[in-house]
Enzyme design. Sequence first.
Site, short mmCIF file in Angstrom:
data_model
loop_
_atom_site.label_atom_id
_atom_site.label_comp_id
_atom_site.label_asym_id
_atom_site.label_seq_id
_atom_site.Cartn_x
_atom_site.Cartn_y
_atom_site.Cartn_z
N GLY A 11 -5.13 -4.32 6.80
CA GLY A 11 -4.56 -3.95 8.09
C GLY A 11 -5.23 -4.69 9.23
O GLY A 11 -6.45 -4.88 9.22
N ARG A 72 -1.14 -8.07 2.11
CA ARG A 72 -1.76 -7.55 0.90
C ARG A 72 -1.28 -8.38 -0.28
O ARG A 72 -0.15 -8.87 -0.30
CB ARG A 72 -1.39 -6.07 0.73
CG ARG A 72 -1.80 -5.23 1.95
CD ARG A 72 -1.70 -3.75 1.68
NE ARG A 72 -1.92 -2.98 2.91
CZ ARG A 72 -3.10 -2.71 3.41
NH1 ARG A 72 -4.19 -3.16 2.80
NH2 ARG A 72 -3.23 -2.00 4.52
N ASP A 103 -12.26 -2.14 3.13
CA ASP A 103 -12.83 -2.04 1.79
C ASP A 103 -12.02 -2.80 0.75
O ASP A 103 -12.59 -3.38 -0.18
CB ASP A 103 -13.02 -0.57 1.38
CG ASP A 103 -11.73 0.21 1.37
OD1 ASP A 103 -10.68 -0.31 1.82
OD2 ASP A 103 -11.76 1.37 0.92
N THR A 125 -11.62 -3.08 10.68
CA THR A 125 -10.66 -2.00 10.44
C THR A 125 -10.81 -0.96 11.53
O THR A 125 -11.93 -0.66 11.95
CB THR A 125 -10.88 -1.33 9.06
OG1 THR A 125 -10.10 -0.13 8.98
CG2 THR A 125 -12.33 -0.99 8.82
N ASP A 127 -10.35 2.09 11.13
CA ASP A 127 -10.71 3.38 10.52
C ASP A 127 -12.19 3.72 10.61
O ASP A 127 -12.56 4.89 10.44
CB ASP A 127 -10.30 3.39 9.04
CG ASP A 127 -8.81 3.14 8.84
OD1 ASP A 127 -8.03 3.43 9.78
OD2 ASP A 127 -8.42 2.65 7.77
N ASP A 129 -14.47 3.17 8.48
CA ASP A 129 -14.81 3.80 7.20
C ASP A 129 -15.61 2.90 6.27
O ASP A 129 -15.66 3.14 5.06
CB ASP A 129 -13.53 4.26 6.48
CG ASP A 129 -12.59 3.10 6.16
OD1 ASP A 129 -12.81 1.98 6.67
OD2 ASP A 129 -11.63 3.31 5.39
N ARG A 171 -6.74 6.79 7.58
CA ARG A 171 -6.67 6.95 6.12
C ARG A 171 -7.46 8.19 5.68
O ARG A 171 -7.16 9.29 6.09
CB ARG A 171 -7.17 5.68 5.41
CG ARG A 171 -6.29 4.47 5.61
CD ARG A 171 -6.56 3.40 4.60
NE ARG A 171 -7.97 3.04 4.56
CZ ARG A 171 -8.50 2.29 3.60
NH1 ARG A 171 -7.77 1.83 2.61
NH2 ARG A 171 -9.78 1.99 3.62
#
Length: 319
Positions: A11, A72, A103, A125, A127, A129, A171
């Site tokens: 993303g 992707r 990741d 990202t 996120d 994360d 996510r």
Amino acid sequence: MKRIAVLTSGGDSPGMNAAVRAVVRKALYHDLEVFGVYRGYNGLIEGDLQPFQLGSVGDIIHRGGTILHSARSEEFRTKEGQLKAVKQLQERGIDGLVVIGGDGSYRGADKLVEHGIATIGVPGTIDNDIPGTDFTIGFDTALNTIIQAIDKIRDTASSHERTFLIEVMGRHAGDLALWSSLAAGAETILLPEIPYNIDEVIKRLERGSKREKKHSIIVVAEGVGSAMEIGEEIKNKTDLEPRVTVLGHLQRGGQPTGFDRVLASRLGAYAVELLLEGKKGLAVGLENNRLVHYPIVEVLERKHTIDEKMYELSHHLSI
């Protein structure tokens, strides 16, 4: 180390362009040749690489998204796909690769290391994360986008005396929901890391109503579930008619904040420095405002955690 390449994968996130710019210009400063890989690992497999010069990354530091585009790649998950990618790099004499992404991108980078390619991961990202760094590139920009949206929705919530549920990205990580809730003064936060009870959520709404609170904001991290379904559940158990806003992909767009531009510049340049030192298989990050690096495999094995003290604080401040 004479030639390196850079790609963005997964993303997109605001600040990726600033990171690409930093990689290219830091490499050129040290007399390296640089290639930009278009469309992530798909482009790497297909040989969609172009030599980059200083002008190739001019006037991009302020732009959202990624000029290298992103995609992707199912083929890259296979050994055959990975070997195709390695061949493309070897045929061009490329010694090192910088991968900017989350990741999934890191897992791809780790595979390339196994096949002998010196690879460094840069966390890109929204996120937030990725273990091994306090912040990922794009998180701060997305956070501010969410805060602005909550502020605007609060105006309507107040005017119509309604309860609003706002679903945000992340996510399986609740950082965007937690930070935006605390910054915008939301009354309730639902995070994937912390189980919630819908009856407790309703009790908070009822307590607010008893003290004549005219509106409420509930922020729902997408990893918890659908805000639409949660809103319907609240409607069925109360006399409220909550409204739901799913912010969606607008959280990924927009000009990166100053923080994200500086973070991306520092991390991108640091990745090149590590390649020049002969390092590989590492992920860069920022901890306590210091540049750090960890083995990619270690980062992938570590579990992302939420700041529970911040979660408690949000509850204390939203009574």
